[in-house]
Scaffold this motif. Sequence first.
Motif, mmCIF file in Angstrom:
data_model
loop_
_atom_site.group_PDB
_atom_site.id
_atom_site.type_symbol
_atom_site.label_atom_id
_atom_site.label_comp_id
_atom_site.label_asym_id
_atom_site.label_seq_id
_atom_site.Cartn_x
_atom_site.Cartn_y
_atom_site.Cartn_z
ATOM 1 N N GLY A 92 5.803 9.218 -31.026
ATOM 2 C CA GLY A 92 6.575 7.987 -31.013
ATOM 3 C C GLY A 92 6.034 6.912 -30.103
ATOM 4 O O GLY A 92 6.657 5.860 -29.955
ATOM 5 N N MET A 93 4.907 7.139 -29.461
ATOM 6 C CA MET A 93 4.311 6.177 -28.539
ATOM 7 C C MET A 93 2.937 5.779 -29.041
ATOM 8 O O MET A 93 2.258 6.551 -29.735
ATOM 9 N N ASP A 94 2.523 4.553 -28.695
ATOM 10 C CA ASP A 94 1.176 4.100 -29.032
ATOM 11 C C ASP A 94 0.360 3.795 -27.784
ATOM 12 O O ASP A 94 -0.709 3.191 -27.864
ATOM 13 N N THR A 95 0.886 4.169 -26.601
ATOM 14 C CA THR A 95 0.183 3.955 -25.334
ATOM 15 C C THR A 95 0.178 5.239 -24.520
ATOM 16 O O THR A 95 1.002 6.136 -24.723
ATOM 17 N N VAL A 96 -0.759 5.290 -23.566
ATOM 18 C CA VAL A 96 -0.839 6.396 -22.612
ATOM 19 C C VAL A 96 -0.696 5.793 -21.216
ATOM 20 O O VAL A 96 -1.335 4.798 -20.886
ATOM 21 N N ARG A 97 0.163 6.406 -20.400
ATOM 22 C CA ARG A 97 0.470 5.861 -19.081
ATOM 23 C C ARG A 97 -0.166 6.708 -17.983
ATOM 24 O O ARG A 97 -0.111 7.933 -18.023
ATOM 25 N N HIS A 98 -0.758 6.001 -16.994
ATOM 26 C CA HIS A 98 -1.264 6.640 -15.787
ATOM 27 C C HIS A 98 -0.764 5.854 -14.575
ATOM 28 O O HIS A 98 -0.546 4.635 -14.657
ATOM 29 N N THR A 99 -0.598 6.543 -13.461
ATOM 30 C CA THR A 99 -0.034 5.956 -12.243
ATOM 31 C C THR A 99 -1.078 5.943 -11.138
ATOM 32 O O THR A 99 -1.751 6.953 -10.892
ATOM 33 N N PHE A 100 -1.184 4.803 -10.472
ATOM 34 C CA PHE A 100 -2.158 4.619 -9.399
ATOM 35 C C PHE A 100 -1.441 4.096 -8.157
ATOM 36 O O PHE A 100 -0.291 3.648 -8.214
ATOM 37 N N PHE A 101 -2.128 4.122 -7.031
ATOM 38 C CA PHE A 101 -1.635 3.506 -5.801
ATOM 39 C C PHE A 101 -2.825 3.208 -4.898
ATOM 40 O O PHE A 101 -3.882 3.840 -5.007
ATOM 41 N N PHE A 102 -2.628 2.232 -4.013
ATOM 42 C CA PHE A 102 -3.676 1.799 -3.091
ATOM 43 C C PHE A 102 -3.395 2.334 -1.693
ATOM 44 O O PHE A 102 -2.244 2.516 -1.293
ATOM 45 N N ILE A 103 -4.463 2.566 -0.937
ATOM 46 C CA ILE A 103 -4.362 3.094 0.421
ATOM 47 C C ILE A 103 -4.429 1.969 1.453
ATOM 48 O O ILE A 103 -3.648 1.934 2.397
ATOM 49 N N CYS A 104 -5.347 1.038 1.281
ATOM 50 C CA CYS A 104 -5.567 -0.033 2.258
ATOM 51 C C CYS A 104 -4.899 -1.328 1.818
ATOM 52 O O CYS A 104 -4.639 -1.539 0.634
ATOM 53 N N ASN A 141 0.834 -1.202 0.000
ATOM 54 C CA ASN A 141 0.000 0.000 0.000
ATOM 55 C C ASN A 141 0.871 1.256 0.000
ATOM 56 O O ASN A 141 1.973 1.275 0.566
ATOM 57 N N HIS A 142 0.392 2.284 -0.659
ATOM 58 C CA HIS A 142 1.057 3.577 -0.875
ATOM 59 C C HIS A 142 2.176 3.509 -1.915
ATOM 60 O O HIS A 142 2.786 4.536 -2.211
ATOM 61 N N SER A 143 2.462 2.306 -2.442
ATOM 62 C CA SER A 143 3.458 2.188 -3.510
ATOM 63 C C SER A 143 2.779 2.401 -4.857
ATOM 64 O O SER A 143 1.705 1.849 -5.112
ATOM 65 N N LYS A 144 3.401 3.163 -5.709
ATOM 66 C CA LYS A 144 2.808 3.525 -7.000
ATOM 67 C C LYS A 144 3.131 2.470 -8.052
ATOM 68 O O LYS A 144 4.212 1.892 -8.070
ATOM 69 N N PHE A 145 2.174 2.236 -8.949
ATOM 70 C CA PHE A 145 2.380 1.350 -10.090
ATOM 71 C C PHE A 145 1.773 2.012 -11.318
ATOM 72 O O PHE A 145 0.758 2.711 -11.247
ATOM 73 N N SER A 146 2.414 1.775 -12.468
ATOM 74 C CA SER A 146 2.027 2.422 -13.722
ATOM 75 C C SER A 146 1.260 1.441 -14.594
ATOM 76 O O SER A 146 1.579 0.241 -14.644
ATOM 77 N N VAL A 147 0.260 1.957 -15.298
ATOM 78 C CA VAL A 147 -0.573 1.168 -16.200
ATOM 79 C C VAL A 147 -0.566 1.858 -17.556
ATOM 80 O O VAL A 147 -0.818 3.070 -17.652
ATOM 81 N N ASP A 148 -0.250 1.101 -18.614
ATOM 82 C CA ASP A 148 -0.254 1.620 -19.981
ATOM 83 C C ASP A 148 -1.545 1.209 -20.676
ATOM 84 O O ASP A 148 -1.921 0.022 -20.653
ATOM 85 N N PHE A 149 -2.212 2.161 -21.304
ATOM 86 C CA PHE A 149 -3.467 1.927 -22.018
ATOM 87 C C PHE A 149 -3.236 2.108 -23.519
ATOM 88 O O PHE A 149 -2.613 3.089 -23.946
ATOM 89 N N LYS A 150 -3.747 1.162 -24.280
ATOM 90 C CA LYS A 150 -3.566 1.183 -25.727
ATOM 91 C C LYS A 150 -4.897 0.927 -26.410
ATOM 92 O O LYS A 150 -5.672 0.066 -25.973
ATOM 93 N N TRP A 151 -5.158 1.655 -27.462
ATOM 94 C CA TRP A 151 -6.359 1.452 -28.263
ATOM 95 C C TRP A 151 -6.026 1.817 -29.703
ATOM 96 O O TRP A 151 -5.219 2.705 -29.981
ATOM 97 N N ASP A 152 -6.644 1.124 -30.646
ATOM 98 C CA ASP A 152 -6.339 1.295 -32.069
ATOM 99 C C ASP A 152 -7.121 2.452 -32.663
ATOM 100 O O ASP A 152 -8.268 2.720 -32.258
ATOM 101 N N THR A 153 -6.490 3.103 -33.636
ATOM 102 C CA THR A 153 -7.101 4.193 -34.422
ATOM 103 C C THR A 153 -7.943 5.112 -33.549
ATOM 104 O O THR A 153 -9.167 5.172 -33.686
ATOM 105 N N PRO A 154 -7.322 5.813 -32.607
ATOM 106 C CA PRO A 154 -8.112 6.704 -31.746
ATOM 107 C C PRO A 154 -8.763 7.821 -32.538
ATOM 108 O O PRO A 154 -8.156 8.429 -33.417
ATOM 109 N N ASP A 155 -10.019 8.071 -32.214
ATOM 110 C CA ASP A 155 -10.772 9.146 -32.847
ATOM 111 C C ASP A 155 -10.445 10.450 -32.125
ATOM 112 O O ASP A 155 -10.825 10.641 -30.976
#
Length: 557
Positions: A409-421, A317-331
């Motif tokens: 140069g990237m095909d993904t978008v990254r966001h960072t999350f973390f848990f409290i409990c 808990n309280h440690s951050k982890f990154s998640v990459d999101f990818k989707w084709d042909t974004p409008d």
Amino acid sequence: MECRRPVNNVLIEGNPSQELSVQIRPNLADDPLVVGPRYQCSDVVCSWSNYLGPLTSGVLILGLMNGTKMAKYIRENKSTRAYRIKGIFGLATDNYSKDGRIIEKTTYKHVKQIHLEKLLTYMQAVHQKKMFELCGVDMQSQTAYELAVQGLIRPATSKTPLIYGIRCVDFKLPEFTIEIQCVNEYETYLQSLIHEIGMKMNSSAHCTSIQFKAIIYLTLFPGIRRSFKKMTSDLLLPSQDLNFIFAEDPSLGDFVHDNMCILEDEGQEAVIPEEYTKVPSNDDFTGEYNFEVFIDASGNKNCMQYSAILNKVYIINHSKFSVDFKWDTPDVSMDFFVRAMPLYSSTQEAHKSVVCCVQHCQSTEPYNTGRNKLEMYHILRTISDQARYTGGPDCHLSVLVPLGVPQAGMDTVRHTFFFICKNSCATGINRRAVELIFTLEDNVGNIYGRRKVYVRVCSCPKRDRTKEEEEYSKYPDQPVPRGKKRKLNLPKKVSSFSDPNDTKVYPINLQIVGKKNAKAVLKFARDLMASEVLDRNSEEPFLKTFEELTNMLKSHE
């Protein structure tokens, strides 16, 4: 209590045909010396819900008049209570408090915060084990698991103190502060707890202050204000300090909604899709944009682990982890959002919101600084400043983040999350399996993709990952483990009393002395054949012999 003054008598005297005189004289019939006190103790009925010792400050719930019934209900409900206790290493007193006589002086410079936290974790584990011992069940049994998922395990009597959570919130030698969630506690027990911590640290300690922080949905407020949006005759609460209230008992929740205001933060209501007021779906589908989610496991291995086999994140808990999101042909003409929603994996628990425990949703915590009451109940947080925390008492809590567009140069978008409990927080997740649902949505809530990742918030990610992967490798045909005990469909073992290929019937003629002894021999033989029938799928010789022994046993009744 201030009383009203006696009402004066107005006397009109004189001849009615002439001018009358008006005189004001004291009314002796209304004087307190004649009629007695205006108010008596029996006129005001008062009852308490929680008792504070002479050295304890904080929340005190009193019921006046009709409110005494609710005060009694809260008192008998055995609700968890939160305390903040301060102590000092190096001195021990005869009554465990600062006003006692000093009986021992010791050194304390060898005490480290990490050692104190390990001790508190051990104490919490001992009390959690004690909960099941008082219920008479084994912690490793299925009964214990079913009992744990139903909620907090409360003792049957009010004489056994139990600790549900304890942790160190401040450590500046020689002073230290701990927060504790417990039931059936009393002031002397809390003071002796500080004394015991000092001895376990090879030093000594005494208690300097005890602050009662919260009981169920009633907490300490930053200040007492006179601005109320709703006033009742039984209970008055500052409405500006409450957004959403989560009660432990359904009947208490009804009382909250009937007698208190539920306010929106700064008058704004969160836009929540209608389906999130029900049980959200957790089925994966990529959708027309081929929505994909990737977990970045390249960070600190001691704080975060990701198992590709199990599709599961193990994190502190309280440690951050990154998640990459990818989707084709974004409008580019559409504004996409990603919604991250914690959800219980069990179908019996999926309708419940995953919320923070009492310990981690306090406004005094550093990670809750500047957040409103709604955000404090979110177990999942993000570092994005544009995130919106949505949900409420009747809706699942989730974090909505603008997806944006990939960088050059990237095909993904990254966001960072973390848990409290943690998963082990007794008043929060309470060891239930949790999964994280990511959905791709537009600005009106239409869903274009959904992905699921299992999550376990623990103290040792590497240990838990290795254990579950080894368990899964032994039985690869079994479902992915979700951090809880389950019954495996293992091949049935053949009884060790006989050869698997031996199906010959051996007649035995025995003479047994005593009816009771004869019944015992027949019962043992019948039970032996019953196990063979189960192990061999009701083969004919064993089934026939079992029926004959059953008939013989009935004839000796």
